[in-house]
Design an enzyme around this catalytic site. Sequence first.
Site, PDB file in Angstrom:
ATOM      1  N   CYS B 106       0.888  -1.158   0.000  1.00  0.00           N
ATOM      2  CA  CYS B 106       0.000   0.000   0.000  1.00  0.00           C
ATOM      3  C   CYS B 106       0.922   1.204   0.000  1.00  0.00           C
ATOM      4  CB  CYS B 106      -0.924   0.028   1.216  1.00  0.00           C
ATOM      5  SG  CYS B 106      -1.894   1.545   1.306  1.00  0.00           S
ATOM      6  N   CYS B 109      -0.467   4.228   2.513  1.00  0.00           N
ATOM      7  CA  CYS B 109      -0.448   4.105   3.980  1.00  0.00           C
ATOM      8  C   CYS B 109      -0.159   2.657   4.328  1.00  0.00           C
ATOM      9  CB  CYS B 109      -1.739   4.603   4.598  1.00  0.00           C
ATOM     10  SG  CYS B 109      -3.239   4.040   3.760  1.00  0.00           S
ATOM     11  N   SER B 110      -1.131   1.960   4.880  1.00  0.00           N
ATOM     12  CA  SER B 110      -0.867   0.569   5.212  1.00  0.00           C
ATOM     13  C   SER B 110      -2.137  -0.254   5.056  1.00  0.00           C
ATOM     14  CB  SER B 110      -0.306   0.445   6.627  1.00  0.00           C
ATOM     15  OG  SER B 110      -1.175   1.081   7.544  1.00  0.00           O
ATOM     16  N   CYS B 111      -2.899   0.000   3.988  1.00  0.00           N
ATOM     17  CA  CYS B 111      -4.075  -0.818   3.708  1.00  0.00           C
ATOM     18  C   CYS B 111      -3.615  -2.262   3.549  1.00  0.00           C
ATOM     19  CB  CYS B 111      -4.777  -0.349   2.435  1.00  0.00           C
ATOM     20  SG  CYS B 111      -5.483   1.295   2.605  1.00  0.00           S
TER      21      CYS B 111
END
Lengths: 126, 207
Positions: B106, B109-111
């Site tokens: 991602c 961000c940190s999906c």
Amino acid sequence: MPNPLDALPNLPRDTAGPVFAEPWQAQAFSLAVKLSEQGHFTWKEWAATLADELKSAAGRGEPDDGTRYYQHWLQALERLVAAKGLSNPQEMQVRKEAWADAYRHTPHGKPVELGTGSPDQKPSRS
Amino acid sequence: MSHHDHEHQAVPSDLTLRVKALESLLVEKGLVDRAALDALVDNYEHKVGPRNGARVVARAWVDPAYKQRLLEDATAAIGELGYGGAQGEHMVVVENTPAVHNLIVCTLCSCYPWSVLGLPPVWYKSSAYRSRSVIDPRGVLREFRLDLGAGVEVRVWDSTAELRYLVLPERPAGTENWSEEALAALVTRDAMVGVAKVPAPPKGATA
């Protein structure tokens, strides 16, 4: 030393420790552990509060299959935190709405942070 | 919740918001130490449902009809096994073959498909992984000790809040007669992110 987790009835766990279905559950779990470690309540008090929540749930006829275990965990944590004067229901409610608002107003990809414009989003000092 | 605005973040579940409210209040008041709390949560990150994903992969390996459904509509096929994202995100499964290797990231961000993989590992959230996976995926994979031949095509999939990917790794050789359960035990989180292959079992191992 006995494993403190043994004091918790029906805790979803495997041989290596507790298991979680969603991230918030691990966060709620860790919060209770840390508050207890830092002396805000004893583990025994925690286990009793949680057991009380689970018992109420069973009394309402909810299935005792563990699916709602961490909802009861969170309910118990909010209750004990209020009982110990660490926070109160109104403060928690206001803060929850502030987080929901922060998510609605933060562009994707940016870290979600609480705004500082509203006085009720500030930490309250006692 | 099913129709998110791409410009803004999805508002998490009521339960998530309650935990966030409690946590932020207690940290601000100095009643609980942020670093100690984060360390404990990190400790549990691998405990959040990584076996859900492994079960999906094992089922696809033993059941060709399931695999086809999984590749066509991953959200529904994963739902068949009882797993779903509480945030309503859409899942896509990408299949590794001898000729194609898939990697998920991602970049924003940190999906992460946490309903099947648990909480993202720290490196997945790092800016180094997020930026370099797109620019130099082979280099990143070498750092994970995965050296792909020049003949293997690398495909990088960028997750979003609405769309999350899961890699279907190759079934290792030597597991032809293995049970679904034994196969699931072989599947690692890293293989389902695409930074590793599922290791072949030691010679002579049976299950």
